[in-house]
Design an enzyme around this catalytic site. Structure first.
Site, PDB file in Angstrom:
ATOM      1  N   PRO A   9      -9.858  70.260 112.892  1.00  0.00           N
ATOM      2  CG  PRO A   9      -9.853  72.236 114.110  1.00  0.00           C
ATOM      3  CD  PRO A   9     -10.308  70.809 114.182  1.00  0.00           C
ATOM      4  CG  ASN A  10      -6.409  74.077 110.414  1.00  0.00           C
ATOM      5  OD1 ASN A  10      -6.859  74.658 109.426  1.00  0.00           O
ATOM      6  ND2 ASN A  10      -6.517  74.566 111.638  1.00  0.00           N
ATOM      7  NE  ARG A  17      -1.817  72.574 110.564  1.00  0.00           N
ATOM      8  CZ  ARG A  17      -2.349  72.102 111.684  1.00  0.00           C
ATOM      9  NH1 ARG A  17      -2.796  70.852 111.725  1.00  0.00           N
ATOM     10  NH2 ARG A  17      -2.437  72.845 112.736  1.00  0.00           N
ATOM     11  CE1 TYR A  22       0.763  69.616 113.987  1.00  0.00           C
ATOM     12  CE2 TYR A  22       1.082  71.498 112.521  1.00  0.00           C
ATOM     13  CZ  TYR A  22       0.686  70.977 113.743  1.00  0.00           C
ATOM     14  OH  TYR A  22       0.237  71.812 114.727  1.00  0.00           O
ATOM     15  CG  ASN A  73      -5.053  64.963 115.918  1.00  0.00           C
ATOM     16  OD1 ASN A  73      -5.188  65.939 116.662  1.00  0.00           O
ATOM     17  ND2 ASN A  73      -4.009  64.836 115.107  1.00  0.00           N
ATOM     18  CB  ALA A  76      -6.891  74.175 117.095  1.00  0.00           C
ATOM     19  CD  GLU A  97      -5.750  64.706 124.299  1.00  0.00           C
ATOM     20  OE1 GLU A  97      -6.182  64.420 125.433  1.00  0.00           O
ATOM     21  OE2 GLU A  97      -5.096  65.728 124.049  1.00  0.00           O
ATOM     22  CG  HIS A  99      -2.367  65.675 120.211  1.00  0.00           C
ATOM     23  ND1 HIS A  99      -3.286  66.528 119.660  1.00  0.00           N
ATOM     24  CD2 HIS A  99      -2.792  65.416 121.471  1.00  0.00           C
ATOM     25  CE1 HIS A  99      -4.229  66.782 120.553  1.00  0.00           C
ATOM     26  NE2 HIS A  99      -3.957  66.116 121.661  1.00  0.00           N
ATOM     27  NE  ARG A 106       3.662  72.291 118.242  1.00  0.00           N
ATOM     28  CZ  ARG A 106       2.699  72.312 117.311  1.00  0.00           C
ATOM     29  NH1 ARG A 106       1.849  71.297 117.202  1.00  0.00           N
ATOM     30  NH2 ARG A 106       2.586  73.345 116.496  1.00  0.00           N
TER      31      ARG A 106
END
Ligand code: DQA
Length: 146
Positions: A9-10, A17, A22, A73, A76, A97, A99, A106
């Site tokens: 998502p996103n 964004r 990012y 990725n 969330a 995985e 990111h 964070r």
């Protein structure tokens, strides 16, 4: 070798964004960069993005017999989705995985990865290069295990 890049998502909003977090590349820019790298290594790559958890689960199911690696990725959903973690475990395909940001540096809720338990390993914090490093990890892991 065939690799499925799954984006959660996103990530369709990349480029606009929170660019200070990012970066300025869009998902399509990242895809182009990965495709160029994949070509050099003779790896076939397919990209898929969804904002819906169930669709990501379905894509993982449909990867059976079609892909050697899933580079994910999950955005969330990384931190919340038992369904995605179970799907990866269920299909038995090696998953990595990734990111863009260093999730460990964070907010505390980003430090936990549910899906990480089902993955071979993870790469986090190298911006768009995390996608290239994910692909390199898949290539090296494949060489070491074949
Ligand atoms: C992300 C990190 C996640 O915590 C966040 O929800 C994202 C992007 C990253 O690539 O840095 O959407 O997966």
């Amino acid at each position: 070798m065939k690799v499925l890049f799954l984006n959660g998502p996103n990530l369709n909003l990349l480029g606009q964004r929170e660019p200070e977090i990012y970066g300025s590349m869009t998902l399509s820019d990242i895809e182009d960069m990965v495709c160029q790298h994949a070509e050099k290594h003779k790896v076939e790559v397919v990209f898929y993005q969804s904002n819906h958890e169930g669709e990501l689960v379905t894509q993982i199911h449909q990867a059976i017999g079609n892909y050697d690696y899933i580079i994910l990725n999950a955005a969330a959903y990384t931190h919340t989705s038992i369904a995605i973690k179970d799907a990866i475990t269920g299909v038995g395909i090696n998953a990595i995985e990734i990111h863009l940001t260093n999730v460990h540096a964070r907010e505390s809720y980003r430090r936990k990865s549910i899906i990480g338990q089902a993955c071979v390993g993870n790469i986090s914090g190298f911006g768009a290069s995390s996608y290239i490093l994910g692909l390199e990890a898949a290539i090296l892991h494949d060489k070491a295990n074949s």
